[in-house]
Write a protein that holds these residues in place. Structure first.
Motif, PDB file in Angstrom:
ATOM      1  N   ASP A  99     -20.688  39.829  15.024  1.00 20.50           N
ATOM      2  CA  ASP A  99     -20.036  38.423  14.646  1.00 20.50           C
ATOM      3  C   ASP A  99     -20.781  37.466  14.984  1.00 20.50           C
ATOM      4  O   ASP A  99     -20.190  36.469  15.190  1.00 20.50           O
ATOM      5  CB  ASP A  99     -18.522  38.576  15.254  1.00 20.50           C
ATOM      6  N   VAL A 100     -22.083  37.487  15.017  1.00 14.14           N
ATOM      7  CA  VAL A 100     -23.034  36.504  15.336  1.00 14.14           C
ATOM      8  C   VAL A 100     -23.757  36.138  14.132  1.00 14.14           C
ATOM      9  O   VAL A 100     -24.874  36.984  13.879  1.00 14.14           O
ATOM     10  CB  VAL A 100     -23.686  36.828  16.619  1.00 14.14           C
ATOM     11  N   TYR A 101     -23.679  35.056  13.543  1.00 12.03           N
ATOM     12  CA  TYR A 101     -24.377  34.671  12.443  1.00 12.03           C
ATOM     13  C   TYR A 101     -25.342  33.193  12.436  1.00 12.03           C
ATOM     14  O   TYR A 101     -24.480  32.430  13.218  1.00 12.03           O
ATOM     15  CB  TYR A 101     -23.429  34.777  11.023  1.00 12.03           C
ATOM     16  N   GLY A 102     -26.319  33.385  12.186  1.00 12.32           N
ATOM     17  CA  GLY A 102     -26.910  31.948  11.829  1.00 12.32           C
ATOM     18  C   GLY A 102     -27.009  31.452  10.562  1.00 12.32           C
ATOM     19  O   GLY A 102     -26.425  31.608   9.622  1.00 12.32           O
ATOM     20  N   ILE A 103     -27.955  30.360  10.417  1.00 14.94           N
ATOM     21  CA  ILE A 103     -27.798  29.639   9.180  1.00 14.94           C
ATOM     22  C   ILE A 103     -28.974  30.477   8.025  1.00 14.94           C
ATOM     23  O   ILE A 103     -28.984  29.998   6.914  1.00 14.94           O
ATOM     24  CB  ILE A 103     -28.327  28.224   9.218  1.00 14.94           C
ATOM     25  N   ASP A 104     -29.749  31.469   8.681  1.00 21.36           N
ATOM     26  CA  ASP A 104     -30.700  32.187   7.677  1.00 21.36           C
ATOM     27  C   ASP A 104     -31.821  31.401   7.433  1.00 21.36           C
ATOM     28  O   ASP A 104     -32.213  31.301   6.111  1.00 21.36           O
ATOM     29  CB  ASP A 104     -30.001  32.696   6.657  1.00 21.36           C
ATOM     30  N   ALA A 105     -32.508  30.656   8.394  1.00 20.31           N
ATOM     31  CA  ALA A 105     -33.511  29.791   7.953  1.00 20.31           C
ATOM     32  C   ALA A 105     -34.746  30.968   8.029  1.00 20.31           C
ATOM     33  O   ALA A 105     -35.701  30.446   6.956  1.00 20.31           O
ATOM     34  CB  ALA A 105     -34.074  28.957   9.072  1.00 20.31           C
ATOM     35  N   ASP A 106     -34.777  32.126   8.333  1.00 18.57           N
ATOM     36  CA  ASP A 106     -35.510  33.255   8.102  1.00 18.57           C
ATOM     37  C   ASP A 106     -35.854  33.524   6.639  1.00 18.57           C
ATOM     38  O   ASP A 106     -37.034  33.453   6.155  1.00 18.57           O
ATOM     39  CB  ASP A 106     -35.209  34.539   8.634  1.00 18.57           C
ATOM     40  N   TYR A 107     -34.661  33.422   5.822  1.00 20.33           N
ATOM     41  CA  TYR A 107     -34.898  33.421   4.438  1.00 20.33           C
ATOM     42  C   TYR A 107     -35.716  32.408   3.760  1.00 20.33           C
ATOM     43  O   TYR A 107     -36.323  32.717   2.752  1.00 20.33           O
ATOM     44  CB  TYR A 107     -33.394  33.724   3.765  1.00 20.33           C
ATOM     45  N   ALA A 108     -35.404  31.033   4.243  1.00 20.23           N
ATOM     46  CA  ALA A 108     -35.887  30.123   3.579  1.00 20.23           C
ATOM     47  C   ALA A 108     -37.554  30.096   3.749  1.00 20.23           C
ATOM     48  O   ALA A 108     -38.169  30.024   2.861  1.00 20.23           O
ATOM     49  CB  ALA A 108     -35.296  28.683   4.323  1.00 20.23           C
ATOM     50  N   TRP A 109     -37.794  30.591   5.065  1.00 15.85           N
ATOM     51  CA  TRP A 109     -39.250  30.580   5.352  1.00 15.85           C
ATOM     52  C   TRP A 109     -39.701  31.747   4.348  1.00 15.85           C
ATOM     53  O   TRP A 109     -40.954  31.587   3.986  1.00 15.85           O
ATOM     54  CB  TRP A 109     -39.559  30.776   6.756  1.00 15.85           C
ATOM     55  N   SER A 110     -39.155  32.656   4.148  1.00 17.71           N
ATOM     56  CA  SER A 110     -39.571  33.876   3.396  1.00 17.71           C
ATOM     57  C   SER A 110     -39.993  33.547   2.163  1.00 17.71           C
ATOM     58  O   SER A 110     -40.742  34.325   1.390  1.00 17.71           O
ATOM     59  CB  SER A 110     -38.663  35.243   3.516  1.00 17.71           C
ATOM     60  N   ILE A 111     -39.330  32.671   1.720  1.00 17.03           N
ATOM     61  CA  ILE A 111     -39.720  32.086   0.163  1.00 17.03           C
ATOM     62  C   ILE A 111     -40.200  30.957   0.149  1.00 17.03           C
ATOM     63  O   ILE A 111     -40.559  30.271  -0.833  1.00 17.03           O
ATOM     64  CB  ILE A 111     -38.244  31.966  -0.566  1.00 17.03           C
ATOM     65  N   GLY A 112     -41.201  30.547   1.236  1.00 16.72           N
ATOM     66  CA  GLY A 112     -41.701  29.313   1.259  1.00 16.72           C
ATOM     67  C   GLY A 112     -41.278  27.825   1.500  1.00 16.72           C
ATOM     68  O   GLY A 112     -41.776  26.727   1.195  1.00 16.72           O
ATOM     69  N   ILE A 113     -39.828  27.771   1.892  1.00 16.67           N
ATOM     70  CA  ILE A 113     -39.250  26.865   2.013  1.00 16.67           C
ATOM     71  C   ILE A 113     -39.282  26.340   3.518  1.00 16.67           C
ATOM     72  O   ILE A 113     -38.493  27.031   4.336  1.00 16.67           O
ATOM     73  CB  ILE A 113     -37.778  26.920   1.548  1.00 16.67           C
ATOM     74  N   THR A 114     -39.616  25.225   3.829  1.00 16.13           N
ATOM     75  CA  THR A 114     -39.899  24.660   4.896  1.00 16.13           C
ATOM     76  C   THR A 114     -39.450  23.389   5.281  1.00 16.13           C
ATOM     77  O   THR A 114     -39.778  22.536   6.274  1.00 16.13           O
ATOM     78  CB  THR A 114     -41.136  24.925   5.654  1.00 16.13           C
TER      79      THR A 114
END
Length: 448
Positions: A99-114
């Motif tokens: 039950d610990v969730y983040g904003i999933d910036a990892d996903y953004a980085w994985s598709i080149g979104i910074t």
């Protein structure tokens, strides 16, 4: 003059947007030395004058930023090379425990979104522009502070969003931003500081208000409880600039009758951010809340790792890092990071077009990770789900959630196999589910 540049002509030239501040030429500070009762008396006399639109009483001393006192002692200063500390930034993960969730910036980085294509400004007391993990040609001080007591606070905010991806220290969720602007509210006051930041922002850019003000019983509430800040916020959002602001650490219920006038002003387009817990996304006990006035949450319970502070690693004031940033102060940049990432993706994939403030807010609410217990502070943004919704039809509905959930006009939900659109903004209850005899929901198709 509250905005000094307007004193001569009432005009302030903006090259990046179409904002017109001429209506604020008459916004002034009246400085005096009076008792509280005398101030209230003269304020009421001002209000009775036909030429006065509104009068606001503000404390002579600046209001502290919305962070909470640290729960840990600072670490002993170390002199070794700064290690990679990004493993502590679990708010950037998709999931980091039960039950610990983040904003999933990892996903953004994985598709080149910074964050490329987006600018962000932050207004508060001060910042640390020479910090080893922040210093950059595109980290720019627009208004210097005259009070350095909270510079580490600014560094904490900046680190969450913009810490350089350099292999050591932290890594900001939107480290590829075009520009990060720092604005001090100390030097000339909030209206002038906001106006300065707006000079450099374009439609689709983000302005983070790391401020709070006094409400009922002097407890902390969002900065736009002050009418001048509210007005300037609406001016900005009407011109496409997304305002993210902290809700304040006053544990105030903005649904209380005391705040009726605040609510009745309407919607100025801001995204107000409450502080939630890392586990469960429950409202932190100190966070101000409200079913219609607070929209999204970020982690605020002393669990946010970032630059500045020094309890995690301390090699001096320009090489310090913390793991306990907190309050609506830490929640604000987490939400702002999600906004920037989604806007960056949208702009790159729609020929430079941008999501409006209202569209962004609605999208992040609908696709966010639901809140746990406590007064309403809204869901935690999820970058992946927001982008996936935009990749589809753009109208992927959220699942119906009875209880104290605020639905807005045109919100889409699924319920019993159907897709419904909200026709009237309301706070849900068990009797207002889609399909129940009422006029609040219209069936528009089958659920996916």
């Amino acid at each position: 003059m509250a905005i000094p540049d307007l004193a001569a002509s009432g005009k302030k030239e903006f090259t990046e947007n179409n904002i017109d501040l001429s209506q604020y030429k008459g916004l002034v500070y009246v400085e005096n030395d009076m008792t509280s009762s005398e101030l209230e008396e003269i304020a009421e006399k001002f209000r009775q004058l036909n030429i006065i639109e509104y009068v606001v009483l503000e404390p002579a001393e600046p209001i502290i930023p919305p962070s909470m006192p640290d729960l840990e002692e600072p670490c002993i200063r170390v002199l070794s090379n700064t290690p990679d500390l990004t493993s502590h930034q679990t708010y950037n993960r998709e999931q980091a425990g039960t039950d610990v969730y983040g904003i999933d910036a990892d996903y953004a980085w994985s598709i080149g979104i910074t964050g490329k294509g987006v600018r962000c400004a932050d207004i508060e007391w001060g910042n640390i522009y020479d910090h080893e993990n922040l210093k950059s040609d595109n980290f720019i001080e627009l208004l210097a502070t005259t009070n350095h007591d909270s510079d580490a606070h600014g560094a904490g905010v900046t680190g969450v969003i913009f810490a350089r991806d350099n292999g050591f220290g932290m890594k900001g969720a939107a480290h590829g931003l075009d520009y990060f602007y720092g604005v001090s509210e100390i030097t000339y006051g909030r209206p002038a500081g906001i106006a300065k930041g707006l000079e450099y922002l374009r439609p689709g850019d983000v302005f983070l208000f790391e401020m709070q003000t006094r409400g009922q019983n002097r407890e902390y509430v969002p900065p736009d409880f002050n009418m001048a800040v509210w007005d300037l916020t609406k001016q900005a959002t009407d011109n496409g600039i997304i305002i993210v602001m902290t809700a304040g650490n006053g544990s105030e219920n903005l649904d209380d009758p005391f705040y009726a006038e605040y609510r009745n002003r309407g919607d100025n387009g801001a995204i107000r951010v409450g502080a939630g817990t890392k586990v469960g996304r429950h409202r932190a006990s100190f966070s101000t809340y409200g079913s219609s006035m607070v929209h999204l949450q970020g982690w605020g319970d002393w669990t946010v790792a970032t630059t500045g502070g020094g309890n995690l690693f301390n090699a001096g004031p320009l090489r310090d890092y913390r793991s306990n940033f907190s309050g609506t102060s830490s929640a604000g940049p987490i939400v702002a990071s999600a906004v920037i990432a989604v806007q960056s993706w949208y702009k790159a994939n729609h020929n430079g077009e941008v999501l409006s403030p209202h569209a962004m807010r609605s999208l992040l609410i609908q696709t966010g990770t639901r809140q746990g217990n406590g007064g309403h502070i809204g869901p935690l943004p999820n970058i992946r789900r927001a982008i996936e919704a935009l990749q589809g039809s753009g109208d992927i509905p959220a699942r119906w959630s009875p209880g104290a959930v605020r639905y807005e006009v045109d919100d889409l939900v699924t319920h019993n196999g159907g897709k419904y659109i909200c026709t009237q903004a309301h706070v849900s209850n068990s009797g207002w589910a889609p399909g129940v005899a009422n006029t609040l929901w219209k069936l528009v198709g089958q659920a996916f």
